[in-house]
Write a protein that holds these residues in place. Structure first.
Motif, PDB file in Angstrom:
ATOM      1  N   ALA A 172       0.831  -1.208   0.000  1.00 14.28           N
ATOM      2  CA  ALA A 172       0.000   0.000   0.000  1.00 14.28           C
ATOM      3  C   ALA A 172       0.864   1.257   0.000  1.00 14.28           C
ATOM      4  N   HIS A 173       2.150   1.098   0.395  1.00  9.05           N
ATOM      5  CA  HIS A 173       3.056   2.250   0.502  1.00  9.05           C
ATOM      6  C   HIS A 173       4.225   2.175  -0.471  1.00  9.05           C
ATOM      7  N   ILE A 174       4.723   0.982  -0.723  1.00  7.62           N
ATOM      8  CA  ILE A 174       5.842   0.820  -1.648  1.00  7.62           C
ATOM      9  C   ILE A 174       5.557  -0.368  -2.553  1.00  7.62           C
ATOM     10  N   VAL A 175       6.107  -0.317  -3.755  1.00  3.95           N
ATOM     11  CA  VAL A 175       5.886  -1.395  -4.714  1.00  3.95           C
ATOM     12  C   VAL A 175       7.197  -2.070  -5.080  1.00  3.95           C
ATOM     13  N   THR A 176       8.268  -1.279  -5.219  1.00  6.79           N
ATOM     14  CA  THR A 176       9.549  -1.825  -5.649  1.00  6.79           C
ATOM     15  C   THR A 176      10.661  -1.387  -4.700  1.00  6.79           C
ATOM     16  N   LYS A 177      11.841  -1.957  -4.919  1.00  9.90           N
ATOM     17  CA  LYS A 177      13.023  -1.575  -4.140  1.00  9.90           C
ATOM     18  C   LYS A 177      13.356  -0.100  -4.375  1.00  9.90           C
ATOM     19  N   ASP A 178      13.051   0.413  -5.558  1.00  8.59           N
ATOM     20  CA  ASP A 178      13.300   1.827  -5.832  1.00  8.59           C
ATOM     21  C   ASP A 178      12.526   2.720  -4.860  1.00  8.59           C
ATOM     22  N   ASP A 179      11.332   2.294  -4.503  1.00 10.73           N
ATOM     23  CA  ASP A 179      10.542   3.064  -3.549  1.00 10.73           C
ATOM     24  C   ASP A 179      11.227   3.101  -2.184  1.00 10.73           C
ATOM     25  N   LEU A 180      11.813   1.981  -1.793  1.00  7.24           N
ATOM     26  CA  LEU A 180      12.579   1.942  -0.536  1.00  7.24           C
ATOM     27  C   LEU A 180      13.755   2.896  -0.596  1.00  7.24           C
ATOM     28  N   ASP A 181      14.459   2.876  -1.721  1.00  8.28           N
ATOM     29  CA  ASP A 181      15.607   3.765  -1.879  1.00  8.28           C
ATOM     30  C   ASP A 181      15.198   5.223  -1.727  1.00  8.28           C
ATOM     31  N   ASP A 182      14.088   5.583  -2.327  1.00  9.05           N
ATOM     32  CA  ASP A 182      13.610   6.962  -2.264  1.00  9.05           C
ATOM     33  C   ASP A 182      13.274   7.351  -0.819  1.00  9.05           C
ATOM     34  N   LEU A 183      12.656   6.429  -0.090  1.00 14.42           N
ATOM     35  CA  LEU A 183      12.336   6.701   1.316  1.00 14.42           C
ATOM     36  C   LEU A 183      13.600   6.882   2.142  1.00 14.42           C
ATOM     37  N   LEU A 184      14.590   6.043   1.909  1.00  9.73           N
ATOM     38  CA  LEU A 184      15.829   6.109   2.683  1.00  9.73           C
ATOM     39  C   LEU A 184      16.551   7.430   2.468  1.00  9.73           C
ATOM     40  N   ILE A 185      16.737   7.806   1.207  1.00  5.82           N
ATOM     41  CA  ILE A 185      17.463   9.042   0.930  1.00  5.82           C
ATOM     42  C   ILE A 185      16.661  10.239   1.411  1.00  5.82           C
ATOM     43  N   GLY A 186      15.354  10.182   1.270  1.00  5.37           N
ATOM     44  CA  GLY A 186      14.519  11.261   1.798  1.00  5.37           C
ATOM     45  C   GLY A 186      14.685  11.427   3.300  1.00  5.37           C
ATOM     46  N   ARG A 187      14.754  10.303   4.026  1.00  4.74           N
ATOM     47  CA  ARG A 187      14.936  10.373   5.477  1.00  4.74           C
ATOM     48  C   ARG A 187      16.295  10.997   5.827  1.00  4.74           C
ATOM     49  N   LEU A 188      17.337  10.593   5.122  1.00  2.44           N
ATOM     50  CA  LEU A 188      18.654  11.163   5.400  1.00  2.44           C
ATOM     51  C   LEU A 188      18.689  12.658   5.072  1.00  2.44           C
ATOM     52  N   TYR A 189      18.130  13.007   3.918  1.00  2.00           N
ATOM     53  CA  TYR A 189      18.201  14.401   3.486  1.00  2.00           C
ATOM     54  C   TYR A 189      17.372  15.326   4.367  1.00  2.00           C
ATOM     55  N   ALA A 190      16.430  14.766   5.106  1.00  3.13           N
ATOM     56  CA  ALA A 190      15.666  15.590   6.043  1.00  3.13           C
ATOM     57  C   ALA A 190      16.568  16.184   7.115  1.00  3.13           C
ATOM     58  N   GLU A 191      17.743  15.581   7.323  1.00  6.89           N
ATOM     59  CA  GLU A 191      18.686  16.066   8.328  1.00  6.89           C
ATOM     60  C   GLU A 191      19.647  17.120   7.784  1.00  6.89           C
ATOM     61  N   VAL A 192      19.629  17.351   6.478  1.00  2.65           N
ATOM     62  CA  VAL A 192      20.560  18.308   5.865  1.00  2.65           C
ATOM     63  C   VAL A 192      20.070  19.733   6.101  1.00  2.65           C
ATOM     64  N   THR A 193      20.953  20.559   6.624  1.00  3.80           N
ATOM     65  CA  THR A 193      20.651  21.980   6.840  1.00  3.80           C
ATOM     66  C   THR A 193      21.142  22.778   5.640  1.00  3.80           C
ATOM     67  N   LEU A 194      20.248  23.560   5.066  1.00  2.00           N
ATOM     68  CA  LEU A 194      20.601  24.373   3.897  1.00  2.00           C
ATOM     69  C   LEU A 194      20.788  25.829   4.310  1.00  2.00           C
ATOM     70  N   PRO A 195      21.881  26.452   3.899  1.00  9.22           N
ATOM     71  CA  PRO A 195      22.073  27.867   4.222  1.00  9.22           C
ATOM     72  C   PRO A 195      21.314  28.770   3.265  1.00  9.22           C
ATOM     73  N   GLU A 196      21.129  30.007   3.668  1.00 13.39           N
ATOM     74  CA  GLU A 196      20.592  31.013   2.754  1.00 13.39           C
ATOM     75  C   GLU A 196      21.679  31.332   1.726  1.00 13.39           C
ATOM     76  N   PRO A 197      21.393  31.147   0.420  1.00 12.08           N
ATOM     77  CA  PRO A 197      22.442  31.338  -0.587  1.00 12.08           C
ATOM     78  C   PRO A 197      23.139  32.683  -0.470  1.00 12.08           C
ATOM     79  N   ASP A 198      24.460  32.639  -0.458  1.00 11.05           N
ATOM     80  CA  ASP A 198      25.288  33.840  -0.320  1.00 11.05           C
ATOM     81  C   ASP A 198      26.254  33.899  -1.498  1.00 11.05           C
ATOM     82  N   PRO A 199      26.102  34.879  -2.401  1.00  7.86           N
ATOM     83  CA  PRO A 199      26.987  34.963  -3.565  1.00  7.86           C
ATOM     84  C   PRO A 199      28.467  35.073  -3.195  1.00  7.86           C
ATOM     85  N   ALA A 200      28.761  35.581  -2.013  1.00 13.29           N
ATOM     86  CA  ALA A 200      30.155  35.757  -1.606  1.00 13.29           C
ATOM     87  C   ALA A 200      30.746  34.499  -0.985  1.00 13.29           C
ATOM     88  N   ALA A 201      29.903  33.520  -0.668  1.00 15.78           N
ATOM     89  CA  ALA A 201      30.413  32.331   0.031  1.00 15.78           C
ATOM     90  C   ALA A 201      29.815  31.053  -0.544  1.00 15.78           C
TER      91      ALA A 201
END
Length: 230
Positions: free
Chosen positions: A58-87
Motif C-alpha cells: 500500500a506504501h511501496i511497490v519496488t526496491k526503488d521506492d525503498l531507496d527513495d524513502l531512505l534518501i529522503g529520510r537522510l536528506y531531512a537532516e541536511v541543513t541548507l544555508p541562505e544562498p550567499d553569492p560571496a560564500a
C-alpha cells in the motif's frame, strides 16, 4: 498489572500495529545499519516489521521506492544555508560534507541515491537548495544543473568506496584497503625502469586522509565552476 511482552497475545497486538511509511523507513534504515545495504529487500523489511511483503504494497511497490524513502529520510537532516553569492563555494562544500557524513553512517546506502529519480520532498528540497546556491554564485542554469549532478555523483561514489573498504577490511574506520605504509612499501618496491614516476612520488601518491582527498576533489570542482562563472 503490566502486560507481559512474552504473552502471545501481546506479540500479536504488536504485529497488528499499522504499517506506515515511517515504520517502513525505520525498518529499512535498521537493516542497512546492522546488515549493510546489500541485505535490504522488501521481504527483509517486512520480516523486521513482523508481517509479509504484501502488507507493504500500500506504501511501496519496488526496491526503488525503498531507496527513495531512505534518501529522503537522510536528506531531512541536511541543513541548507541562505544562498550567499560571496560564500557559495563554502556553502556547497558544507552541504555536500553533511551528505557525505550521513551516507557514511549507513554502509553502502549511497547506492540508493545513484541512478534514482527522486520523488521525496526532502530529497527535492536539498536539490533545490543546492541549485539555489549555484545560481547565487553566478553559475549559468544548465551548468549549475550538470554541476549538481556531478557533485552528487562524486559524493555518492566516495561514500560507497569508503563502505566497501570497511567491508573488506572488517574494521570500523579504515580509509585504505591497504595501510598507507604498506602501499608506500609496495610502490617503492616496483621495478624502477617500468615505474619511475610511481617510485619517485610514492610518498605523495599515498599521502592524505580520506577527508583530505574529499575536500581536495570538491575544491577542484568548485574552483573550476567559479572560473566558468567569471
Amino acid at each position: 498489572m503490566p502486560a507481559d511482552p512474552r504473552d502471545p497475545r501481546e506479540r500479536r497486538a504488536a504485529r497488528k500495529k499499522p504499517i506506515t511509511v515511517e515504520r517502513i523507513t525505520d525498518a529499512a534504515l535498521e537493516v542497512v545499519a546492522t546488515e549493510g545495504y546489500d541485505a535490504l529487500t522488501i521481504r527483509r523489511v517486512a520480516a523486521l516489521l513482523g508481517t509479509g511483503p504484501s502488507s507493504l504494497y500500500a506504501h511501496i511497490v519496488t526496491k526503488d521506492d525503498l531507496d527513495d524513502l531512505l534518501i529522503g529520510r537522510l536528506y531531512a537532516e541536511v541543513t541548507l544555508p541562505e544562498p550567499d553569492p560571496a560564500a557559495w563555494r563554502e556553502q556547497l562544500a558544507g552541504v555536500y560534507t553533511q551528505i557525505r557524513d550521513l551516507y557514511l553512517k549507513y554502509p553502502g546506502i549511497s547506492r540508493a541515491a545513484l541512478a534514482m529519480v527522486p520523488t521525496s520532498l526532502e530529497t527535492l528540497r536539498v536539490g533545490e537548495g543546492i541549485l539555489a546556491i549555484l545560481l547565487a554564485g553566478g553559475i549559468e542554469p544548465r551548468t549549475a544543473g550538470w554541476a549538481r549532478d556531478a557533485l552528487s555523483l562524486y559524493v555518492g561514489a566516495y561514500a560507497l568506496e569508503q563502505s566497501m573498504v570497511r567491508q573488506r577490511r572488517r574494521q570500523e574506520n579504515p580509509e585504505w584497503v591497504l595501510s598507507q605504509e604498506e602501499l608506500l612499501a609496495r610502490f617503492t618496491a616496483l621495478p624502477a625502469e617500468q615505474f619511475p614516476q610511481t617510485r619517485a612520488h610514492a610518498a605523495e601518491l599515498t599521502s592524505g586522509t580520506g577527508p583530505d582527498r574529499f575536500a581536495f576533489t570538491l575544491g577542484l570542482l568548485l574552483n573550476n565552476l567559479g572560473r566558468a562563472a567569471a
